[in-house]
Design an enzyme around this catalytic site. Structure first.
Site, PDB file in Angstrom:
ATOM      1  N   ARG A 200       3.643 -26.719  -3.875  1.00  0.00           N
ATOM      2  CA  ARG A 200       4.397 -26.267  -2.703  1.00  0.00           C
ATOM      3  C   ARG A 200       5.778 -26.943  -2.580  1.00  0.00           C
ATOM      4  O   ARG A 200       6.052 -27.662  -1.637  1.00  0.00           O
ATOM      5  CB  ARG A 200       3.616 -26.493  -1.415  1.00  0.00           C
ATOM      6  CG  ARG A 200       2.183 -25.982  -1.406  1.00  0.00           C
ATOM      7  CD  ARG A 200       2.032 -24.493  -1.360  1.00  0.00           C
ATOM      8  NE  ARG A 200       2.524 -23.848  -0.149  1.00  0.00           N
ATOM      9  CZ  ARG A 200       1.839 -23.705   0.980  1.00  0.00           C
ATOM     10  NH1 ARG A 200       0.642 -24.238   1.064  1.00  0.00           N
ATOM     11  NH2 ARG A 200       2.365 -23.069   2.021  1.00  0.00           N
TER      12      ARG A 200
ATOM     13  N   ARG B 133      -7.375 -24.310  11.873  1.00  0.00           N
ATOM     14  CA  ARG B 133      -5.915 -24.225  11.767  1.00  0.00           C
ATOM     15  C   ARG B 133      -5.439 -22.790  11.896  1.00  0.00           C
ATOM     16  O   ARG B 133      -4.290 -22.547  12.245  1.00  0.00           O
ATOM     17  CB  ARG B 133      -5.468 -24.761  10.396  1.00  0.00           C
ATOM     18  CG  ARG B 133      -5.873 -26.191  10.141  1.00  0.00           C
ATOM     19  CD  ARG B 133      -5.248 -26.714   8.886  1.00  0.00           C
ATOM     20  NE  ARG B 133      -3.784 -26.662   8.988  1.00  0.00           N
ATOM     21  CZ  ARG B 133      -2.998 -27.304   8.135  1.00  0.00           C
ATOM     22  NH1 ARG B 133      -3.512 -27.988   7.150  1.00  0.00           N
ATOM     23  NH2 ARG B 133      -1.684 -27.236   8.268  1.00  0.00           N
TER      24      ARG B 133
ATOM     25  N   LYS C 156      -0.442 -16.844  13.670  1.00  0.00           N
ATOM     26  CA  LYS C 156      -0.128 -18.263  13.399  1.00  0.00           C
ATOM     27  C   LYS C 156       1.201 -18.379  12.662  1.00  0.00           C
ATOM     28  O   LYS C 156       2.074 -19.145  13.065  1.00  0.00           O
ATOM     29  CB  LYS C 156      -1.222 -18.877  12.529  1.00  0.00           C
ATOM     30  CG  LYS C 156      -0.836 -20.208  11.898  1.00  0.00           C
ATOM     31  CD  LYS C 156      -1.917 -20.817  11.056  1.00  0.00           C
ATOM     32  CE  LYS C 156      -1.951 -20.299   9.658  1.00  0.00           C
ATOM     33  NZ  LYS C 156      -1.053 -20.986   8.701  1.00  0.00           N
ATOM     34  N   ASN C 157       1.392 -17.597  11.607  1.00  0.00           N
ATOM     35  CA  ASN C 157       2.571 -17.777  10.757  1.00  0.00           C
ATOM     36  C   ASN C 157       3.843 -17.219  11.383  1.00  0.00           C
ATOM     37  O   ASN C 157       4.935 -17.534  10.938  1.00  0.00           O
ATOM     38  CB  ASN C 157       2.327 -17.190   9.363  1.00  0.00           C
ATOM     39  CG  ASN C 157       1.315 -18.019   8.587  1.00  0.00           C
ATOM     40  OD1 ASN C 157       0.970 -19.130   9.013  1.00  0.00           O
ATOM     41  ND2 ASN C 157       0.832 -17.499   7.495  1.00  0.00           N
TER      42      ASN C 157
ATOM     43  N   ASP D 167      -2.530 -14.320   1.275  1.00  0.00           N
ATOM     44  CA  ASP D 167      -3.396 -14.877   2.321  1.00  0.00           C
ATOM     45  C   ASP D 167      -4.643 -14.045   2.538  1.00  0.00           C
ATOM     46  O   ASP D 167      -5.519 -14.439   3.310  1.00  0.00           O
ATOM     47  CB  ASP D 167      -2.635 -14.983   3.649  1.00  0.00           C
ATOM     48  CG  ASP D 167      -1.601 -16.077   3.592  1.00  0.00           C
ATOM     49  OD1 ASP D 167      -0.794 -16.175   4.535  1.00  0.00           O
ATOM     50  OD2 ASP D 167      -1.589 -16.815   2.592  1.00  0.00           O
TER      51      ASP D 167
ATOM     52  N   CYS E 189      -0.467 -29.388  -1.360  1.00  0.00           N
ATOM     53  CA  CYS E 189      -1.676 -29.123  -0.572  1.00  0.00           C
ATOM     54  C   CYS E 189      -2.689 -28.525  -1.545  1.00  0.00           C
ATOM     55  O   CYS E 189      -2.445 -28.406  -2.733  1.00  0.00           O
ATOM     56  CB  CYS E 189      -1.373 -28.171   0.579  1.00  0.00           C
ATOM     57  SG  CYS E 189      -1.169 -26.480   0.020  1.00  0.00           S
TER      58      CYS E 189
HETATM   59  C1  EPZ Z   1       4.041 -19.029   3.919  1.00  0.00           C
HETATM   60  O1  EPZ Z   1       4.019 -20.231   3.185  1.00  0.00           O
HETATM   61  C2  EPZ Z   1       2.749 -19.006   4.721  1.00  0.00           C
HETATM   62  N1  EPZ Z   1       2.718 -20.151   5.634  1.00  0.00           N
HETATM   63  C3  EPZ Z   1       1.557 -19.061   3.769  1.00  0.00           C
HETATM   64  O2  EPZ Z   1       0.378 -18.923   4.569  1.00  0.00           O
HETATM   65  C4  EPZ Z   1       1.628 -17.863   2.821  1.00  0.00           C
HETATM   66  O3  EPZ Z   1       0.577 -17.967   1.892  1.00  0.00           O
HETATM   67  C5  EPZ Z   1       2.976 -17.877   2.090  1.00  0.00           C
HETATM   68  O4  EPZ Z   1       4.062 -17.892   3.044  1.00  0.00           O
HETATM   69  C6  EPZ Z   1       3.152 -16.650   1.192  1.00  0.00           C
HETATM   70  O5  EPZ Z   1       3.053 -15.488   1.961  1.00  0.00           O
HETATM   71  C7  EPZ Z   1       3.385 -20.069   6.811  1.00  0.00           C
HETATM   72  O6  EPZ Z   1       4.030 -19.077   7.118  1.00  0.00           O
HETATM   73  C8  EPZ Z   1       3.288 -21.265   7.711  1.00  0.00           C
HETATM   74  P1  EPZ Z   1       6.478 -19.322   0.168  1.00  0.00           P
HETATM   75  P2  EPZ Z   1       5.358 -20.707   2.386  1.00  0.00           P
HETATM   76  O7  EPZ Z   1       7.656 -20.220   0.367  1.00  0.00           O
HETATM   77  O8  EPZ Z   1       6.545 -20.357   3.173  1.00  0.00           O
HETATM   78  C9  EPZ Z   1       7.119 -21.213  -4.125  1.00  0.00           C
HETATM   79  C10 EPZ Z   1      -1.737 -19.474   5.348  1.00  0.00           C
HETATM   80  O9  EPZ Z   1      -2.839 -19.405   4.781  1.00  0.00           O
HETATM   81  N2  EPZ Z   1       8.211 -21.977  -3.505  1.00  0.00           N
HETATM   82  O10 EPZ Z   1       6.648 -17.863   0.404  1.00  0.00           O
HETATM   83  O11 EPZ Z   1       5.161 -22.139   2.004  1.00  0.00           O
HETATM   84  C11 EPZ Z   1       5.757 -21.607  -3.594  1.00  0.00           C
HETATM   85  O12 EPZ Z   1       5.256 -22.744  -4.283  1.00  0.00           O
HETATM   86  C12 EPZ Z   1      -0.542 -20.026   4.604  1.00  0.00           C
HETATM   87  O13 EPZ Z   1      -1.511 -19.083   6.518  1.00  0.00           O
HETATM   88  C13 EPZ Z   1       9.062 -22.710  -4.318  1.00  0.00           C
HETATM   89  O14 EPZ Z   1       8.902 -22.753  -5.537  1.00  0.00           O
HETATM   90  O15 EPZ Z   1       5.275 -19.811   1.089  1.00  0.00           O
HETATM   91  C14 EPZ Z   1       4.949 -20.369  -3.854  1.00  0.00           C
HETATM   92  O16 EPZ Z   1       4.543 -20.364  -5.203  1.00  0.00           O
HETATM   93  C15 EPZ Z   1      -0.912 -20.559   3.239  1.00  0.00           C
HETATM   94  N3  EPZ Z   1      10.076 -23.412  -3.740  1.00  0.00           N
HETATM   95  C16 EPZ Z   1       5.949 -19.236  -3.626  1.00  0.00           C
HETATM   96  O17 EPZ Z   1       7.244 -19.844  -3.729  1.00  0.00           O
HETATM   97  C17 EPZ Z   1      10.296 -23.389  -2.385  1.00  0.00           C
HETATM   98  O18 EPZ Z   1      11.257 -24.027  -1.916  1.00  0.00           O
HETATM   99  C18 EPZ Z   1       5.855 -18.571  -2.259  1.00  0.00           C
HETATM  100  O19 EPZ Z   1       5.887 -19.588  -1.290  1.00  0.00           O
HETATM  101  C19 EPZ Z   1       9.405 -22.646  -1.572  1.00  0.00           C
HETATM  102  C20 EPZ Z   1       8.385 -21.936  -2.152  1.00  0.00           C
END
Ligand code: EPZ
Length: 427
Positions: free
Chosen positions: A128, A405, A22-23, A313, A123
């Site tokens: 996020r 999802r 998915k990701n 995850d 969410c």
């Molecule tokens: C991706 O989300 C995945 N989603 C998530 O999977 C996964 O948990 C996550 O990466 C971490 O591996 C998809 O790929 C669609 P991040 P993403 O940006 O990109 C903070 C699932 O269950 N952050 O790596 O949103 C954020 O709040 C989903 O399949 C900022 O502060 O994750 C978090 O604490 C859930 N500012 C950390 O970074 C930003 O601009 C990591 O988030 C972006 C993120």
């Protein structure tokens, strides 16, 4: 709304097909916006989020065509063609339902020189933010302003310049957005402290197949030499390492012998290492990964971390598994601030879990008891399914749209390897 009913206690035996990731799919699909030629993606999973992303691409003017597989097959072929974009806006009512929609920001901006995307909002697992997406795009020449709950982006002169950016923390989505945007920038971009998840490697490989020039794939330093245009390509999505890890936890708990067909062990090292440490046997085979267990599990100490560390995850699924371990385990969730929504629901089934801040202490119990429970987010829902597979009696999981999802035909896959599980609709 559908519910899933499980009667626990069955061992899992046999072969379980792993779907496309998915990701990975959610970052490969927007790549189609970078060219007017068709991008053909194979092995796409049949998931609500994939359909949702397809609608978003349609909204921007791209056509999406599903073909080539019978309904009973796993893995769809989708041809996406963004001949000409008719909109550069991702509206709130789509983005609020699927955070990954933010991934059209970079490609749309690169293609059209402008984009307007709704802020995704929070969410269940955290607020996020998308500040890192915006900082990284600014570093390669984007001019951004947020107003009225939207980000309005433009590229001066209609084309991004390229540039350097070092992420203060690792962000999967922000890395994906800036890599896609940098691929057709005027100059070269250097991204440091980039996310190294296998899904990012899949993205880079797909972009390279489309004519992009990217060095350092799989490392935390990506160098992207902008090209004038990208062409179409055909690319197969990688297998889903989180789906595979989730089913590995299932057989670890129930006991049995399960081959995860198509799983890529190389993308699952931290998960497979943790399973082995818990006493589960893991064998890498030609057609996938074979997991055997007698159901007896040792406790673990695990902290989530960016790849190649233990995946956030996988945290909820391991928590369910460790509810059955002989002793106390300690889990630390370092990535998201609120990813323990599954704890109160697991507790309703008899789990003994204490949460203090980002740390959860899971004390193994002799048995879990089936109960009506409610899914709150994607991976939390899976932890409830896993608990139901070993609980005595019947477990009813409601709000299974969360599961749909991220897990393709979950009850079919589990029924086929021995689980007593069915989906009932509320009509
Ligand atoms: C991706 O989300 C995945 N989603 C998530 O999977 C996964 O948990 C996550 O990466 C971490 O591996 C998809 O790929 C669609 P991040 P993403 O940006 O990109 C903070 C699932 O269950 N952050 O790596 O949103 C954020 O709040 C989903 O399949 C900022 O502060 O994750 C978090 O604490 C859930 N500012 C950390 O970074 C930003 O601009 C990591 O988030 C972006 C993120």
């Amino acid at each position: 709304m559908d519910r899933i009913i499980i009667r626990g206690g069955r061992r899992l035996e046999g072969r379980l097909p792993i779907s496309g990731a998915k990701n990975a799919a959610l970052t490969l699909m927007p790549c189609a916006l970078l060219t007017d030629e068709p991008l053909v993606l194979r092995n796409l999973p049949r998931l609500a989020d994939i359909d949702g992303f397809g609608h978003l691409l349609n909204q921007l003017g791209a056509s999406t065509k599903i073909e080539g597989t019978r309904p009973e097959d796993f893995g769809r072929v989708m041809t996406i063609r963004a001949g000409r974009l008719t909109s550069t806006e991702a509206p709130y009512d789509i983005v609020r339902k699927m955070r990954a929609s933010i991934l059209v920001l970079g490609p749309t901006l690169a293609r059209e020189g402008r984009a307007r995307v709704s802020l995704p909002g929070g969410c269940a697992i955290g607020n996020r933010p998308i500040d890192l997406h915006l900082r990284a795009l600014e570093a390669i020449g984007a001019e951004l302003e947020t107003e009225g709950g939207y980000v309005a982006a433009r590229a001066p002169g209609g084309r991004l310049a390229g540039g350097r950016y070092r992420f203060p923390i690792v962000s999967v989505g922000a890395t994906e957005n800036v890599v896609m945007a940098a691929a057709t920038a005027r100059g070269t971009s250097v991204i440091e402290n980039a996310a190294r998840e296998p899904e990012i490697v899949d993205l880079c490989r797909c972009l390279i197949a489309m004519g992009a020039r990217i060095e350092g794939v799989g490392t935390e330093r990506l160098e992207i030499e902008g090209v004038d245009r990208l062409h179409g390509a055909t690319y197969a999505v990688m297998p889903d390492r989180i789906e595979a890890g989730s089913y590995a936890c299932a057989v670890a708990m129930t006991g049995g012998d399960l081959t995860l067909v198509g799983a890529d062990a190389d993308a699952m090292r931290a998960t497979l290492g943790a399973l082995a440490q818990a006493g589960v046997s893991v064998d890498e085979e030609r057609d996938g990964v074979r997991i055997r267990s007698d159901g007896r599990l040792r406790p673990l100490e695990l902290s989530t971390a960016p790849y190649p560390g233990f995946a956030t995850d996988m945290q909820a699924q391991f928590m369910a598994m460790l509810c059955m371990a002989a002793g106390a385990s300690v889990l630390e969730e370092t990535i998201f601030e609120n990813r323990y929504m599954h704890v109160p629901e697991l507790a309703r089934m008899g789990a003994d879990i204490q949460v203090r801040g980002r740390t959860a202490v899971v004390r193994g119990v002799d048995r879990l008891l089936g109960a009506p429970v409610m899914a709150t987010d994607l991976r939390a829902s899976m932890s409830l399914i896993l608990a139901g597979l070993v609980a005595e009696g019947e477990t009813q999981v409601s709000r299974v749209y969360h599961l749909d999802r991220g897990y393709e035909r979950l009850e079919e896959k589990l029924q086929a390897v021995g689980a007593d599980i069915e989906r009932v609709g509320d009509g």
